[in-house]
Design an enzyme around this catalytic site. Structure first.
Site, PDB file in Angstrom:
ATOM      1  N   SER A 104      32.093-101.033 -62.387  1.00 33.06           N
ATOM      2  CA  SER A 104      32.936-100.252 -61.476  1.00 33.06           C
ATOM      3  C   SER A 104      32.848 -98.793 -61.889  1.00 33.06           C
ATOM      4  CB  SER A 104      34.390-100.729 -61.559  1.00 33.06           C
ATOM      5  OG  SER A 104      35.277 -99.805 -60.942  1.00 33.06           O
ATOM      6  N   TYR A 117      41.794-102.388 -67.006  1.00 38.45           N
ATOM      7  CA  TYR A 117      40.673-102.563 -66.087  1.00 38.45           C
ATOM      8  C   TYR A 117      39.547-101.587 -66.432  1.00 38.45           C
ATOM      9  CZ  TYR A 117      38.058-102.810 -61.701  1.00 38.45           C
ATOM     10  OH  TYR A 117      37.063-102.957 -60.761  1.00 38.45           O
TER      11      TYR A 117
END
Length: 211
Positions: A104, A117
């Site tokens: 990501s 995350y």
């Protein structure tokens, strides 16, 4: 499983052979049997797209051990051992192969209130580079994709809300991506002709990383 079966039927209608194999990637003991089932149905694996991932979070001082374990076990531990299982088989067969880890842009920049995350996706980036170096001599190419904001079931409600629309206005083209926007780069990384591409970390984010 009902949704996976429906997808298999959709692919079959287009002339594409597919099989659905249920797997909880955080259950490490279940990984090898699941890969066995896939190979029994479709033949020896050539490529793996490591796409399982979860998100969510809050401010660092409010985070919990439970959320940390949930995210790290899914986004890092499961990705690592899934790649390990496939990598072992590819090495044994000596025919090469492709592994794609879905990271990501959160692995390349900081996103507020998503500390765990971000940590997990940064780990996927470094994991990809390490695997690429170690497995290069086996003709196994390992690359990572760092998507920007892609609309999924997890975030669709937010981006359709007023706060989500305001957040989207900060993006260079004031939009978020669709899952299909990743098809091209995934196809490239899986293609046998991409043999000179390994250890690459490619952000596919419509310029969001430039903000």
């Amino acid at each position: 499983m009902e949704r996976l079966t429906a997808l298999v039927d959709e692919l079959a209608a287009s002339g594409i052979e597919a099989v659905a194999v249920p797997l909880d990637v955080t259950d490490l003991a279940a990984i090898a049997p699941a890969v066995d089932k896939a190979e029994a149905a479709l033949g020896a694996l050539w490529g793996l797209v490591n796409n399982s991932g979860v998100g969510g979070g809050t401010r660092v001082e409010r985070e919990t051990e439970q959320n940390y374990d949930w995210i790290m076990n899914t986004n890092v531990k499961a990705v690592y051992f899934m790649a390990q299982e496939v990598g072992r088989r590819l090495i044994e067969r000596k025919e090469g192969g492709r592994i794609i880890n879905i990271a990501s842009i959160a692995g390349l920049r900081v996103l507020p209130m998503l500390s765990i995350y971000c940590i997990s996706k940064a780990a996927v980036v470094q994991m990809t580079r390490t695997m690429a170096i170690e497995w290069a001599r086996h003709n196994i190419n390992v690359n990572a994709i760092c998507p920007g904001y892609i609309e999924t079931e997890i975030n669709a409600e937010f981006f359709q809300s007023e706060p989500g629309q305001k957040f989207m206005e900060k993006f260079p083209r004031r939009r978020i991506g669709e899952v299909q926007d990743l098809d091209g780069i995934i196809s490239l990384m899986l293609d046998p002709r991409s043999g000179f591409m390994t250890g690459s970390i490619v952000n596919v984010d419509d310029g969001q990383l430039l903000m």
